[in-house]
Write a protein that holds these residues in place. Structure first.
Motif, PDB file in Angstrom:
ATOM      1  N   TYR A  10      31.715  39.998  55.114  1.00  0.00           N
ATOM      2  CA  TYR A  10      31.837  41.271  55.826  1.00  0.00           C
ATOM      3  C   TYR A  10      32.949  41.213  56.877  1.00  0.00           C
ATOM      4  O   TYR A  10      33.796  42.105  56.957  1.00  0.00           O
ATOM      5  N   VAL A  11      32.959  40.146  57.676  1.00  0.00           N
ATOM      6  CA  VAL A  11      33.999  40.003  58.708  1.00  0.00           C
ATOM      7  C   VAL A  11      35.378  39.964  58.067  1.00  0.00           C
ATOM      8  O   VAL A  11      36.330  40.594  58.547  1.00  0.00           O
ATOM      9  N   LYS A  12      35.497  39.254  56.961  1.00  0.00           N
ATOM     10  CA  LYS A  12      36.787  39.120  56.273  1.00  0.00           C
ATOM     11  C   LYS A  12      37.293  40.473  55.759  1.00  0.00           C
ATOM     12  O   LYS A  12      38.449  40.861  56.007  1.00  0.00           O
ATOM     13  N   ILE A  13      36.412  41.201  55.073  1.00  0.00           N
ATOM     14  CA  ILE A  13      36.828  42.474  54.466  1.00  0.00           C
ATOM     15  C   ILE A  13      37.029  43.549  55.531  1.00  0.00           C
ATOM     16  O   ILE A  13      38.012  44.302  55.500  1.00  0.00           O
ATOM     17  N   GLN A  14      36.107  43.617  56.485  1.00  0.00           N
ATOM     18  CA  GLN A  14      36.193  44.657  57.509  1.00  0.00           C
ATOM     19  C   GLN A  14      37.406  44.463  58.407  1.00  0.00           C
ATOM     20  O   GLN A  14      38.103  45.429  58.738  1.00  0.00           O
ATOM     21  N   PRO A 208      25.602  56.434  57.987  1.00  0.00           N
ATOM     22  CA  PRO A 208      25.233  56.070  56.616  1.00  0.00           C
ATOM     23  C   PRO A 208      26.379  55.341  55.925  1.00  0.00           C
ATOM     24  O   PRO A 208      27.532  55.451  56.347  1.00  0.00           O
ATOM     25  N   VAL A 209      26.037  54.622  54.869  1.00  0.00           N
ATOM     26  CA  VAL A 209      27.033  53.848  54.131  1.00  0.00           C
ATOM     27  C   VAL A 209      27.678  54.755  53.091  1.00  0.00           C
ATOM     28  O   VAL A 209      27.017  55.187  52.147  1.00  0.00           O
ATOM     29  N   TRP A 210      28.967  55.031  53.272  1.00  0.00           N
ATOM     30  CA  TRP A 210      29.645  56.070  52.500  1.00  0.00           C
ATOM     31  C   TRP A 210      29.683  55.787  51.010  1.00  0.00           C
ATOM     32  O   TRP A 210      29.634  56.715  50.186  1.00  0.00           O
ATOM     33  N   ASN A 211      29.744  54.501  50.617  1.00  0.00           N
ATOM     34  CA  ASN A 211      29.878  54.185  49.187  1.00  0.00           C
ATOM     35  C   ASN A 211      28.601  53.602  48.587  1.00  0.00           C
ATOM     36  O   ASN A 211      28.645  52.877  47.608  1.00  0.00           O
ATOM     37  N   LEU A 212      27.457  53.943  49.170  1.00  0.00           N
ATOM     38  CA  LEU A 212      26.153  53.760  48.523  1.00  0.00           C
ATOM     39  C   LEU A 212      25.633  55.146  48.142  1.00  0.00           C
ATOM     40  O   LEU A 212      26.020  56.146  48.765  1.00  0.00           O
ATOM     41  N   PRO A 213      24.749  55.247  47.150  1.00  0.00           N
ATOM     42  CA  PRO A 213      24.244  56.567  46.750  1.00  0.00           C
ATOM     43  C   PRO A 213      23.572  57.307  47.904  1.00  0.00           C
ATOM     44  O   PRO A 213      23.026  56.690  48.828  1.00  0.00           O
ATOM     45  N   LEU A 214      23.617  58.627  47.820  1.00  0.00           N
ATOM     46  CA  LEU A 214      23.039  59.463  48.868  1.00  0.00           C
ATOM     47  C   LEU A 214      21.573  59.123  49.128  1.00  0.00           C
ATOM     48  O   LEU A 214      21.129  59.061  50.281  1.00  0.00           O
ATOM     49  N   ASN A 215      20.813  58.861  48.052  1.00  0.00           N
ATOM     50  CA  ASN A 215      19.380  58.596  48.195  1.00  0.00           C
ATOM     51  C   ASN A 215      19.044  57.109  48.242  1.00  0.00           C
ATOM     52  O   ASN A 215      17.884  56.721  48.079  1.00  0.00           O
ATOM     53  N   HIS A 216      20.055  56.255  48.440  1.00  0.00           N
ATOM     54  CA  HIS A 216      19.772  54.824  48.573  1.00  0.00           C
ATOM     55  C   HIS A 216      18.887  54.618  49.810  1.00  0.00           C
ATOM     56  O   HIS A 216      19.098  55.251  50.849  1.00  0.00           O
ATOM     57  N   PRO A 217      17.881  53.740  49.733  1.00  0.00           N
ATOM     58  CA  PRO A 217      16.986  53.537  50.878  1.00  0.00           C
ATOM     59  C   PRO A 217      17.695  53.176  52.186  1.00  0.00           C
ATOM     60  O   PRO A 217      17.208  53.530  53.257  1.00  0.00           O
ATOM     61  N   MET A 279      38.509  59.168  57.469  1.00  0.00           N
ATOM     62  CA  MET A 279      38.639  58.867  58.893  1.00  0.00           C
ATOM     63  C   MET A 279      37.904  57.571  59.251  1.00  0.00           C
ATOM     64  O   MET A 279      38.227  56.899  60.220  1.00  0.00           O
ATOM     65  N   GLY A 280      36.917  57.216  58.446  1.00  0.00           N
ATOM     66  CA  GLY A 280      36.081  56.064  58.743  1.00  0.00           C
ATOM     67  C   GLY A 280      36.622  54.753  58.211  1.00  0.00           C
ATOM     68  O   GLY A 280      37.453  54.716  57.303  1.00  0.00           O
ATOM     69  N   VAL A 281      36.140  53.666  58.812  1.00  0.00           N
ATOM     70  CA  VAL A 281      36.465  52.312  58.353  1.00  0.00           C
ATOM     71  C   VAL A 281      35.146  51.555  58.289  1.00  0.00           C
ATOM     72  O   VAL A 281      34.651  51.063  59.301  1.00  0.00           O
ATOM     73  N   ASN A 282      34.542  51.493  57.120  1.00  0.00           N
ATOM     74  CA  ASN A 282      33.226  50.878  56.994  1.00  0.00           C
ATOM     75  C   ASN A 282      33.100  50.199  55.635  1.00  0.00           C
ATOM     76  O   ASN A 282      32.994  50.864  54.610  1.00  0.00           O
ATOM     77  N   MET A 283      33.085  48.870  55.629  1.00  0.00           N
ATOM     78  CA  MET A 283      33.029  48.111  54.379  1.00  0.00           C
ATOM     79  C   MET A 283      31.718  47.336  54.241  1.00  0.00           C
ATOM     80  O   MET A 283      31.647  46.301  53.600  1.00  0.00           O
ATOM     81  N   ILE A 284      30.658  47.856  54.832  1.00  0.00           N
ATOM     82  CA  ILE A 284      29.395  47.131  54.868  1.00  0.00           C
ATOM     83  C   ILE A 284      28.809  46.927  53.470  1.00  0.00           C
ATOM     84  O   ILE A 284      28.202  45.899  53.184  1.00  0.00           O
TER      85      ILE A 284
END
Length: 489
Positions: A10-14, A208-217, A279-284
């Motif tokens: 995560y640290v590497k990619i983010q 929320p995590v932009w590249n996970l499905p909308l209904n992901h837990p 606009m966001g930067v989130n690679m979680i």
């Protein structure tokens, strides 16, 4: 709990993604959402997530960055508290500044936002200045949000003093949400543009995590965490229209995007972003290594949030609409409290004993229980029973001798004039630590307390605030039934 998140990845990619964004501008203002330290929500929904991993991320970039900390003058006036740490926002601001500096990260300024003469803000400003801090005052922006011409003028953002910065990455953070981070960033962009600097803006939000499905837990758990704010996730229609790619955002970012986009365009002279997602930067999501474990952990978090709001409602501190919203979230996600094994175990113990009871899961998945008794309360009993089981000590053996309990009860009775005759969890743990000196079994079991971090617990009654704080400090995820204790204090 199974490790489901790779912190190093995560640290590497983010950090790489942030560097790419910096390269687009001469200077980047990065609005840093969420908590830099002790991101306990992320730690619960992403098993293995280091709650301080964002600090490691900042240290990776520390030669390029400096930090501005914002605090809302209204939060200072209202003595707003960060509930998970029980710290007021002024104290949390100081803790944040000091903690970052201990990590070798430059904190250059503190901005008190939305200032309108609040005496508490004046007091805090004087205190900071006496400590040698550089403090700026920002007032509400004239014309915001709809009169963009006024907002992007010397009467709007230009009326705020420019916060002096010297590095290519400026992280703007705060003790909590609504602290004026965005307005501070945009005010800085306005001033930088006037000085001929090609400054840019980006947002760093974990959920929320932009590249996970909308209904992901994981994303549903975010809605559960913000149920009192009435936030909800949705598909980013701007991103879908611009790229054809499905991405998740949340309502406030989506609603305010046209305004922010207009302001950014007015400042920059061009459109920089086509959507809130851009606009966001989130690679979680890239660091999740076990999606199923994350799903299960997130479902547990949703249930915990449900119980929390039930208890808040019972105590008159929350509206029934928040509870109903969480019920709908659980129903839509096909989740029920029965997915939380400690709930049934605590209720069964309470019914059989006729006392307040607490159930505690252990690292191996087994569950122990405790009830109120003449020596200690249910919380203390459950924790001691847990470490006894982990240490292979028979249930009938006492880890704390009467000689260690009696002086505490005598102090409470004779000095504090309390009628309570049994130990709380905190008192029991102190007595246990003293017993280590003379009791080999206590010495053997004491180290197992650390292994309870991340375990689950449930109480048949609402525990007192100081008891809940001890569970938080131990890292035990506690829930309570929305019932008051029937044991006389």
């Amino acid at each position: 709990m199974k490790n489901a998140f790779d912190n190093n990845l995560y640290v590497k990619i983010q950090s790489r993604k942030i560097r790419e964004r910096i390269s687009m501008f001469s200077k980047l203002y990065l609005e840093f959402g969420g908590k830099i330290f002790d991101d306990l929500h992320a730690g619960r929904v992403l098993p293995g997530f280091d709650v301080n991993v964002k600090t490691k991320l900042l240290k990776e970039l520390k030669d390029q960055l400096e930090v501005i900390v914002c605090v809302n003058a209204n939060d200072l006036a209202n003595n707003k508290i960060r509930l998970d740490l029980n710290l007021t926002y002024d104290m949390e601001t100081l803790r944040l500044v000091q903690s970052l500096r201990k990590e070798g990260i430059l904190v250059s300024s503190i901005v008190i936002t939305l200032y309108e003469g609040q005496p508490s803000a004046d007091t805090f400003k004087r205190k900071l200045e006496l400590m040698g801090e550089r403090v700026y005052i920002h007032r509400p922006t004239k014309g915001y949000p709809h009169d963009v011409e006024t907002v992007v003028s010397d009467q709007g953002y230009g009326a705020n003093p420019f916060v002096e910065t010297s590095r290519p990455l400026v992280v703007v953070t705060a003790p909590g949400g609504g602290s004026g981070k965005l307005a501070t960033c945009l005010s800085q962009l306005y001033h930088e543009k006037k000085m001929g600097v090609n400054a840019g803006f980006a947002k760093y939000e974990s959920f929320p995590v932009w590249n996970l499905p909308l209904n992901h837990p994981v994303n549903t758990a975010y809605m559960a965490a913000t149920a009192d704010l009435n936030d909800y996730n949705l598909i980013d229609s701007y991103h879908l229209s611009a790229t054809g790619e499905v991405a998740v955002t949340y309502n406030r970012d989506h609603e305010v995007f046209p305004i922010i986009n207009s302001i950014l365009t007015q400042i920059s002279g061009r459109q920089v972003y086509a959507s809130p997602t851009e606009m966001g930067v989130n690679m979680i999501a890239s660091a999740i290594i076990d999606d199923q474990a994350v799903r299960e952990a997130s479902k547990q978090e949703i249930i915990r949030r449900y119980y929390k709001e039930l208890c808040e409602y019972k105590q008159g501190r929350a509206d029934i609409s928040v509870v109903e919203r969480l019920k709908r979230l659980m129903s839509n996600a096909e989740i029920s409290p029965t997915l939380r094994p400690v709930v049934a175990a605590a209720k069964e113990k309470g019914e059989k004993s006729g006392c307040n009871a607490v159930a505690l899961s252990l690292p191996d998945g087994s569950i122990v229980t405790g009830r109120d008794n003449s020596a200690m309360n249910a919380a203390a009993s459950a924790v001691l029973n847990g470490i006894k089981k982990m240490g292979g000590v028979r249930d009938s053996i006492k880890l704390i001798p009467t000689s260690a309990i009696t002086p505490i009860i005598k102090l409470r009775r004779d000095v504090w004039k309390s009628k309570r005759r049994w130990l709380s969890l905190e008192e029991a743990l102190i007595a246990l630590s003293i017993s280590v000196v003379s009791n080999p079994l206590a010495e053997e079991c004491f180290p197992y307390l650390k292994q309870l971090q991340g375990c689950e617990a449930h109480s048949t009654v609402i525990l007192e605030d100081h008891e809940m704080q001890i569970f938080r400090k131990m890292g035990i995820n506690l829930t309570c039934e929305p019932e008051y204790s029937f044991t006389k204090k």
